[in-house]
Write a protein that holds these residues in place. Structure first.
Motif, PDB file in Angstrom:
ATOM      1  N   SER A 361       7.285   9.093  -4.761  1.00 43.15           N
ATOM      2  CA  SER A 361       7.390   7.917  -3.904  1.00 43.15           C
ATOM      3  C   SER A 361       6.144   7.701  -3.061  1.00 43.15           C
ATOM      4  N   GLY A 447      18.579  -1.112  -0.679  1.00 47.51           N
ATOM      5  CA  GLY A 447      17.584  -0.256  -1.317  1.00 47.51           C
ATOM      6  C   GLY A 447      18.231   0.855  -2.123  1.00 47.51           C
ATOM      7  N   SER A 476       6.783   0.524   0.307  1.00 48.55           N
ATOM      8  CA  SER A 476       8.248   0.601   0.246  1.00 48.55           C
ATOM      9  C   SER A 476       8.963  -0.362   1.172  1.00 48.55           C
ATOM     10  N   PHE A 480      12.983  -0.539   1.691  1.00 48.26           N
ATOM     11  CA  PHE A 480      13.229   0.742   2.341  1.00 48.26           C
ATOM     12  C   PHE A 480      12.443   0.816   3.654  1.00 48.26           C
ATOM     13  N   ARG A 486      12.685   5.873   0.324  1.00 48.90           N
ATOM     14  CA  ARG A 486      12.709   5.474  -1.082  1.00 48.90           C
ATOM     15  C   ARG A 486      12.827   6.712  -1.980  1.00 48.90           C
TER      16      ARG A 486
END
Length: 503
Positions: A361, A447, A476, A480, A486
């Motif tokens: 991520s 999300g 993100s 998020f 995320r």
């Protein structure tokens, strides 16, 4: 008019200096608190009138802030202090230089510093240990490299801390009552923009790729701010020998006389480089007979079970920084062996039916995602998010042959999808069906739902030998609160798929 060039230590005459601090995040709060302790007259401005900021404002007022102004209405003009114009502005990293208040300060000829510049000027204090600074920037890998560097210094028995963009504000590190031998300082391009006089022991640019072009007003400006890290370096200006643009930054830098240019590479190192020979990290820069030999630093398999090329590059850069300070090879090996990269950076989440699930991520831009994609063979790629205006064509073109399918998340996906259609037309592209806009799209529950669907879709496609790689190549904040949230959503979704309880 005050001569700011004379403000070069804690004991300098800061009393009565009129300072506006722009931003009340961690670095802004730390800067304001420091300046108040120094006796300056401080007004803090932040556009967000939140509960957290109100609490911080109350604290600053108690310790002596002249005023704290919260709300968007206060960010368009430069506030007076005691009825007069400010003499200095401290800008938090997120504040764009074209922001109206900062632009007004620049037009009025008022100097603008960041918290890093302030920290450099007050680092010298009678009775306090004076730490050396080694400074790190790059489009990707900064946090990993600064952590590796800190780990090496600690393994050498030094009191060291990772600070700056990595979490601990540099001014908090500077004011630590015990002091440090060395500070490994992560610097973003935003922070470097507002530095002017720092003179580190060693500096490095890890890599450079298009990022934050909206903030900087173009890629050339972004590169110029990154290059500032080399200015006034004293011992070693360390560069990525595999990126000519970074070597040119060193060649053009105004370093202190006697400073050496030291390269790092994931290939066999040439003279005055740190690099890799037969799965060993070796030093041909900081040894006496570097023309004819190399010092072994660490075996790559001591760093981790899987060491992708970019991880080896980060380790080489960290080793070069530590060797510039004088750390022995044994401590480099111990420090890199001890280092734990943590979550969300090429993090193995699960393996089942010969399918590997990887959470990356932290790959918030194409350059970082490219490093991840390049580490694996056949990939089901989960990608997308807030693109920040970047281009995806080179990324997709470079990795089209390894893509089995792409599952697209995020609300800002047009450029990614266009690049896939242009350069990987044979690759199936699956759009997540949970695609709302506005407030619903940025909510946490939304999300999590998007990620759960993305994982389900990826599982339906993945075959033995595949890697399902969540490396979004985008920020993100569209769906998020952070890249960590995320990543946690991905981990939870994979665990649920495997029949495990999310933790």
């Amino acid at each position: 008019m005050v001569d700011l060039s004379k403000l070069t230590s804690w004991e300098s005459d800061w009393a009565g200096l009129r300072v506006v601090v722009a931003g009340l995040g961690l670095s802004g709060f730390s800067a304001a608190d420091t300046l108040i302790e120094l006796g300056a007259r401080v007004v803090v401005v932040d556009g967000a009138d939140t509960e957290v900021n109100r609490s911080r404002a109350d604290t600053l007022k108690i310790v002596g802030a002249t005023d704290v102004l919260l709300g968007a209405a206060h960010t368009d003009t430069l506030p007076p202090i005691d009825g007069e114009a400010p003499q200095l502005v401290i800008a938090s990293p997120g504040w764009n230089p074209r922001q109206p208040m900062l632009a007004a300060a620049a037009e009025a000829g008022i100097e603008i510093w960041g918290d890093v510049e302030l920290a450099w000027r007050v680092r010298t204090k009678e009775g306090r240990k004076l730490a050396e600074w080694v400074v790190i920037t790059g489009t990707n890998g900064k946090t990993t490299t600064v952590g590796m560097t800190e780990s090496i210094f600690k393994a050498a028995g030094l009191r060291a801390i990772a600070a700056g963009n990595v979490g601990t504000p540099i001014l908090d590190a500077i004011r630590d009552p015990e002091g440090f031998d060395v500070i490994a300082l992560e610097l973003s391009s935003f922070q470097l923009h507002f530095t002017h006089t720092i003179s580190p022991l060693a500096s490095v640019v890890l890599n450079i790729a298009e990022d934050h072009v909206d903030w900087h007003g173009g890629f050339e400006n972004y590169k110029a701010d990154k290059a500032k890290i080399y200015e006034r370096t004293r011992v070693a200006a360390i560069y990525n020998a595999d990126e000519r643009v970074i070597e040119a930054m060193v060649e053009n830098a105004d370093v202190v006389e006697g400073c050496r240019a030291v390269g790092f590479t994931t290939g066999v190192p040439q003279l005055s480089m740190v690099g890799v020979v037969e799965d060993l990290l070796v030093d041909r820069a900081f040894i006496e007979d570097r023309r004819n030999s190399a010092a072994e630093l660490v075996a790559l398999d001591q760093i981790g079970e899987v060491v992708p090329r970019h991880t080896a590059a980060n380790a080489a850069a960290a080793a070069a920084l530590a060797r510039a300070y004088g750390v022995e090879p044994a401590a480099v090996a111990l420090g890199l062996s001890n280092f734990d990269a943590g979550d969300h950076r090429i993090q193995a989440v699960a393996r089942r039916d010969d399918v590997l699930w990887i959470n990356d991520s932290k790959a918030t831009n194409p350059h970082a995602a490219s490093a991840s994609l390049g580490a694996f063979g056949s990939v089901v790629w989960i990608a997308g998010g807030l693109s920040k205006g970047v281009d995806y064509n080179d990324l997709v073109k470079a990795h089209a042959k390894r893509l089995r399918a792409v599952v697209v998340i995020g609300t800002d996906t047009a450029k990614l999808v266009e690049a896939l259609e242009r350069h990987a037309p044979q690759v199936p592209v699956i759009m997540t069906a949970v695609r709302e806009t506005g407030e619903e799209a940025t909510g946490s529950a939304h999300g999590w739902a998007v990620m759960a669907e993305a994982v389900t879709q990826a599982a339906s496609i993945a075959e033995a030998g595949d890697t399902v790689l969540m490396a979004p190549a985008a920020a993100s904040m569209d769906q998020f609160s952070s890249y960590a949230q995320r990543g946690n959503a991905f981990i939870d979704a994979v665990r649920a798929l495997m029949g495990e309880d999310p933790k």
